[in-house]
Every structure is written in C-alpha cells, then in structure tokens.
Scaffold this active site. Structure first.
Site, short mmCIF file in Angstrom:
data_model
loop_
_atom_site.label_atom_id
_atom_site.label_comp_id
_atom_site.label_asym_id
_atom_site.label_seq_id
_atom_site.Cartn_x
_atom_site.Cartn_y
_atom_site.Cartn_z
N ASN A 1 0.83 -1.20 0.00
CA ASN A 1 0.00 0.00 0.00
C ASN A 1 0.86 1.26 0.00
O ASN A 1 2.10 1.18 0.13
CB ASN A 1 -0.92 -0.01 1.23
CG ASN A 1 -2.21 0.74 1.02
OD1 ASN A 1 -2.33 1.53 0.07
ND2 ASN A 1 -3.18 0.50 1.88
N LEU B 1 1.93 3.24 -2.23
CA LEU B 1 2.90 3.48 -3.32
C LEU B 1 2.69 4.91 -3.80
O LEU B 1 1.58 5.28 -4.22
CB LEU B 1 2.69 2.50 -4.46
CG LEU B 1 3.42 2.81 -5.77
CD1 LEU B 1 4.93 2.81 -5.57
CD2 LEU B 1 3.02 1.80 -6.84
N LEU C 1 -6.82 -0.83 3.22
CA LEU C 1 -6.97 0.59 3.63
C LEU C 1 -6.58 1.54 2.50
O LEU C 1 -5.74 1.22 1.69
CB LEU C 1 -6.10 0.83 4.87
CG LEU C 1 -6.43 -0.10 6.03
CD1 LEU C 1 -5.39 0.02 7.11
CD2 LEU C 1 -7.84 0.18 6.55
C1 LIG Z 1 5.67 -11.36 -2.83
C2 LIG Z 1 5.57 -9.81 -2.47
C3 LIG Z 1 5.21 -8.92 -3.68
C4 LIG Z 1 5.04 -7.40 -3.24
C5 LIG Z 1 4.72 -6.52 -4.44
C6 LIG Z 1 3.34 -6.84 -5.02
C7 LIG Z 1 2.97 -5.86 -6.16
C8 LIG Z 1 2.62 -4.46 -5.57
C9 LIG Z 1 2.29 -3.47 -6.70
C10 LIG Z 1 2.05 -2.06 -6.16
C11 LIG Z 1 0.69 -1.94 -5.47
C12 LIG Z 1 0.46 -0.52 -4.93
C13 LIG Z 1 -0.88 -0.46 -4.23
C14 LIG Z 1 -1.17 0.89 -3.63
O1 LIG Z 1 -0.29 1.60 -3.19
C15 LIG Z 1 -2.62 1.41 -3.65
S1 LIG Z 1 -2.96 2.11 -5.33
C16 LIG Z 1 -2.33 3.75 -5.12
C17 LIG Z 1 -1.11 3.99 -5.99
N1 LIG Z 1 -0.62 5.34 -5.76
C18 LIG Z 1 -1.13 6.43 -6.37
O2 LIG Z 1 -2.00 6.35 -7.23
C19 LIG Z 1 -0.57 7.76 -5.91
C20 LIG Z 1 -0.43 8.77 -7.04
N2 LIG Z 1 0.32 8.21 -8.15
C21 LIG Z 1 1.66 8.00 -8.05
O3 LIG Z 1 2.31 8.25 -7.04
C22 LIG Z 1 2.34 7.38 -9.27
O4 LIG Z 1 1.54 7.62 -10.40
C23 LIG Z 1 2.58 5.86 -9.12
C24 LIG Z 1 3.65 5.66 -8.04
C25 LIG Z 1 1.30 5.15 -8.77
C26 LIG Z 1 3.11 5.31 -10.44
O5 LIG Z 1 4.27 6.02 -10.80
P1 LIG Z 1 4.36 6.73 -12.26
O6 LIG Z 1 5.47 7.71 -12.22
O7 LIG Z 1 3.00 7.19 -12.64
O8 LIG Z 1 4.72 5.51 -13.28
P2 LIG Z 1 6.18 4.91 -13.55
O9 LIG Z 1 7.03 5.03 -12.36
O10 LIG Z 1 6.71 5.50 -14.80
O11 LIG Z 1 5.87 3.35 -13.76
C27 LIG Z 1 4.87 2.95 -14.70
C28 LIG Z 1 4.57 1.50 -14.40
O12 LIG Z 1 3.97 1.44 -13.10
C29 LIG Z 1 2.70 0.79 -13.21
N3 LIG Z 1 1.77 1.35 -12.23
C30 LIG Z 1 1.17 2.56 -12.26
N4 LIG Z 1 0.37 2.73 -11.21
C31 LIG Z 1 0.46 1.57 -10.47
C32 LIG Z 1 -0.15 1.11 -9.25
N5 LIG Z 1 -1.03 1.86 -8.59
N6 LIG Z 1 0.16 -0.13 -8.80
C33 LIG Z 1 1.02 -0.90 -9.49
N7 LIG Z 1 1.64 -0.54 -10.66
C34 LIG Z 1 1.35 0.70 -11.12
C35 LIG Z 1 2.24 1.08 -14.64
O13 LIG Z 1 1.27 0.13 -15.02
C36 LIG Z 1 3.57 0.92 -15.37
O14 LIG Z 1 3.89 -0.44 -15.53
P3 LIG Z 1 3.60 -1.20 -16.95
O15 LIG Z 1 4.49 -0.52 -17.96
O16 LIG Z 1 3.91 -2.64 -16.72
O17 LIG Z 1 2.11 -0.96 -17.22
#
Ligand SMILES: CCCCCCCCCCCCCC(=O)CSCCNC(=O)CCNC(=O)[C@H](O)C(C)(C)COP(=O)(O)OP(=O)(O)OC[C@H]1O[C@@H](n2cnc3c(N)ncnc32)[C@H](O)[C@@H]1OP(=O)(O)O
Ligand SMILES: CCOC(=O)c1cnc2ccc(OC)cc2c1SCCC#N
Length: 389
Positions: A137, A139, A389
């Site tokens: 969570n 991220l 959450l």
């Molecule tokens: C065995 C243990 C395993 C543990 C790990 C499990 C997995 C946990 C996974 C995490 C679970 C988190 C759950 C959670 O926290 C709850 S969802 C909330 C996520 N956070 C936000 O939306 C906050 C605002 N946005 C940001 O901060 C950025 O936009 C983030 C950081 C979201 C992406 O940064 P960015 O600067 O906009 O993008 P790039 O760095 O250039 O990267 C682009 C790549 O990131 C993929 N992407 C985008 N959003 C995503 C998201 N929400 N989950 C997973 N992946 C996400 C996207 O598809 C692309 O990959 P692709 O090219 O393959 O499509």
C-alpha cells in the site's frame, strides 16, 4: 496496452484469462533464501533508499506530507486522500510488522523524501488455503518524478524485502487496471452532509429538489435504534474474533484474523477506526458487529472547505440484527461524529443495503490483485471478504 513491467511479473497475465488448464495457486515456487538478491535494486544516481521509521515523529511527518501532497486523487482532481499520521501508524504497525517494509526514496543532496511504498504481513485465506502475504500500500512517487519508471523499481524492492522474510505472495488494490484483477469493486457513497457535498461539487441538487428537501432526505435519527448497540471494548476481543472468523469463512478471499489481529485492526482508535457491537440485553451474547475507518481527503480548489471527513465501511457482521438496521445505526453514529460522507464498497453483503440506505454509486472502481497467486476465475464482489486501507 503494453505492460512492459507487469508482463515480467508472476501475476495473472491478460493472455491467460480463461485458460482453465492453469492451476489455481502460486505461479512461481519460492526461491531459496540464499538466492534472493541481498542488495537493494539500483535507483537513479541522484536518489537513495531509506527505511522510514514510523515511530519517529519527524519521519512520520515526512511520510504524511509526501502522501498529503502526492497520493491518490479522484479522476476529476476534486479530492486527494489525506491519511492522518495516527492512521498511518495504525495501518503500518500491525502484529508482526517489519520496519524494513516501510520503504522510502530520498534525493541524495536535499534528503527530501520523494517516494514511498509499504508492506505489512497478513494471513489471507484463499478458498481453503491460508497464505502468508504482504499487503502492499501507499505506493507514491512525488508529482515531479512521475513517468520515470520509478514505480517498477519501488515494487521490485519491496518484493525483494518481502522475499527475504520468506513470504512469496501479496495482496493489493489499485484504481488502475493492471494484469490481472481478481475482482473489480464499485465505491458507493452515502451523503451525511449533503449541503457540503453539493457545495464542493461532488453532488448536485436533484431535479425538482430544494436544498432543504435534500437535507431532509438524508436526515438520520439522533441515536442508534438497536437495543444493546455499543462501542467495542478490549474485553470483547475474544467474542468479536469468534463472530468475525465465522462470518468471514463464507467468502472466497478474506483475512484469517486471530485475537491479536482483531485487537489491532478493530479495537476503536480515535480518529482512525470505530467499531460497535450488539450485546443481547437478555443473553449478553455478542450477535452483531460493524466498523468503519476514518480517511479524510483534501478538497482541491474549493473556497469554503479544505477537508472532507469521510468514513469507510470496514468489517460488518450481522447474525441477529438485520444488516440494513445495523448499517443504519453505523450511519447514525457516523453522522453524530460529524462525518460528511459514509463510503462503502460493493463487497461481502454490502449490496443488500446500499440502495435502501440511500448510497449512490461512485464513478471510481477499485481493482483487487494478488501477486504470485492465480485465481482460476475472477470473483464476484460478493465473494470478496477483504477490505484494504
Ligand atoms: C511477494 C511480495 C510482492 C510485493 C509486491 C506486489 C505488487 C505491488 C504493486 C504495487 C501496489 C500498490 C498499491 C497501492 O499503493 C494502492 S494504489 C495507489 C497507488 N498510488 C497512487 O496512485 C498515488 C499517485 N500516483 C503516483 O504516485 C504514481 O503515479 C505511481 C507511483 C502510482 C506510479 O508512478 P508513475 O510515475 O505514474 O509511473 P512509472 O514510475 O513510470 O511506472 C509505470 C509503471 O507502473 C505501473 N503502475 C502505475 N500505477 C500503479 C499502481 N497503482 N500499482 C502498481 N503498478 C502501477 C504502470 O502500469 C507501469 O507499468 P507497466 O508498464 O507494466 O504498465
Ligand atoms: C464524496 C465521495 O467521494 C469520496 O469520499 C472520495 C474522497 N476522496 C478521494 C480521494 C481520492 C480518490 O481517488 C480515487 C477518490 C476519493 C473519493 S471517491 C473514491 C473513494 C471512495 N469511496
């Protein structure tokens, strides 16, 4: 859509949807601990990893401010989640938590916190299997550092640190579609302060409706109606655990809570989580339970208001009191606590009360995911017993 990162990960891939020859369960076997990468992944040279000690007032402040200014916004940029510091400490320090899973990225020169990702350990049951997982969570990458592929590095690093604790599965949600949701939920909203929701532009006056008519429509009694309805206390933990375990056993995916988990996640914590139960006045049995968590949002660009006070339905159990009546009592106490809105997902048995209690459907969806665990067919939302959450 090309998912260059997610296509490299042990998650259900879109191309495999419907392939019933693929078995349900782990996608990849565990790696011998000696083979798990010992050192952190490389960051761009101007950044460094940091472990965020949430016990530290200063660090907790930095995390709070990063999220307050850069975390999730709705599609119309009307709101941005504003998780409180006490909420973050609660969310990130459950029984058995690892500080090393509270991962930050700092700019080397300024030491400014510019990114964050977390994991907490959880026992999640999938059908008849209880699986040790990490719930991922918070991220977040600073707005100024977006689309630089930092997120995949953050995800690989938290994965590596989870592997080091011999855990190989994870659960997470997102508003975006990734390979591949196990189910997709709908948010529903119940106005408690309709005037404020209309003023901020979330709600609109219905046709042929005046403001006073609208306020009247959402009016609630001053007190709960169920006899024996009271706040949960420490002494209730064993009974609530029994009640909740029995209730959650009907769902395909749900947490496997023990008494320690129930004490952490469900004992009332001011401004974080509220929980109530029904103690039968006659038998003193605990027959029902309801809970909601407090997650305010910043209101972006409104002259009159800056904070939306939102309650989120958490875990609810009804065995004697009708769920409709139990949830109406939850609305009553939430209104009494001055919440502006009561939100709920269409998970568990929530669909049975949403419309009747005057919830309206939101325009946002929440996708649920498992990492390194295949579910043969996507679940109905009513088969999901997990609230993250
Ligand atoms: C065995 C243990 C395993 C543990 C790990 C499990 C997995 C946990 C996974 C995490 C679970 C988190 C759950 C959670 O926290 C709850 S969802 C909330 C996520 N956070 C936000 O939306 C906050 C605002 N946005 C940001 O901060 C950025 O936009 C983030 C950081 C979201 C992406 O940064 P960015 O600067 O906009 O993008 P790039 O760095 O250039 O990267 C682009 C790549 O990131 C993929 N992407 C985008 N959003 C995503 C998201 N929400 N989950 C997973 N992946 C996400 C996207 O598809 C692309 O990959 P692709 O090219 O393959 O499509
Ligand atoms: C008034 C109803 O909407 C919300 O409560 C709300 C508040 N803050 C948000 C911040 C980010 C955000 O990004 C998806 C959504 C909201 C939402 S709607 C979805 C959450 C629920 N229920």
């Amino acid at each position: 859509k090309r998912h260059k990162f997610w296509e490299t990960q042990p998650v259900g891939q879109f191309k495999d949807v419907g392939d019933t020859s693929l078995p349900e369960g782990p996608i990849e076997p565990p790696t011998p601990l000696s083979e798990v990468k010992q050192e952190p992944y490389n960051l761009p040279s101007q950044y460094e990893w940091t472990t965020c000690d949430m016990d530290s007032e200063e660090t907790c402040n930095e995390v709070y401010n990063l999220l307050k200014n850069n975390y999730v916004e709705d599609d119309e940029n009307m709101f941005r989640f504003n998780y409180s510091k006490e909420f973050l400490r609660w969310a990130l320090r459950p029984p058995g938590y690892y500080k090393s899973w509270h991962i930050g990225v700092r700019a080397k020169t300024s030491k400014k916190l510019v990114a964050f990702i977390t994991g907490v350990p959880a026992r999640i049951r999938v059908r008849d299997e209880v699986v040790k997982m990490a719930e991922i969570n918070f991220l977040c990458v600073h707005k100024k550092l977006r689309t630089k592929r930092l997120a995949p590095v953050m995800i690989k690093e938290v994965t590596r640190r989870v592997h080091l604790e011999n855990i190989w599965q994870a659960a997470y949600t997102a508003g975006v579609v990734l390979p591949t949701p196990i189910t997709t939920c709908q948010y529903w909203h119940r106005s408690l302060n309709p005037k404020k929701l209309i003023d901020v532009g979330f709600s609109r006056l219905g046709p042929r409706m005046t403001m006073s008519r609208t306020i009247k429509l959402y009016k609630l009694p001053d007190q709960p109606v169920t006899p024996g309805f009271r706040k949960m206390e420490l002494r209730d933990v064993p009974a609530v655990t029994r009640l909740l375990r029995q209730y959650l056993s009907q769902f395909v995916v749900s947490p496997d809570f023990d008494e320690n988990d129930v004490e952490h996640w469900l004992l009332p914590t001011e401004d974080v989580v509220d929980s109530y139960l029904v103690e039968s006045p006659k038998t003193h049995d605990i027959t029902d339970f309801c809970s909601f968590y407090t997650l305010p949002s910043s209101i972006l660009g409104n002259q009159n208001y800056s904070i939306l006070k939102a309650a989120y339905s958490y875990y609810n159990v009804s065995t004697k009191t009708p769920l409709l009546q139990l949830m109406n009592d939850a609305l009553i106490v939430a209104k009494k606590k001055d919440f502006d809105v009561f939100n709920a997902l269409d998970v568990m048995h929530n669909e049975s009360f949403l419309k009747e209690l005057k919830f309206g459907p939101g325009d946002g969806q929440l996708h649920y995911y498992l990492y390194n665990y295949r579910i043969r067919n996507a679940l109905r939302t009513s088969e999901l017993g997990l609230v993250l959450l």
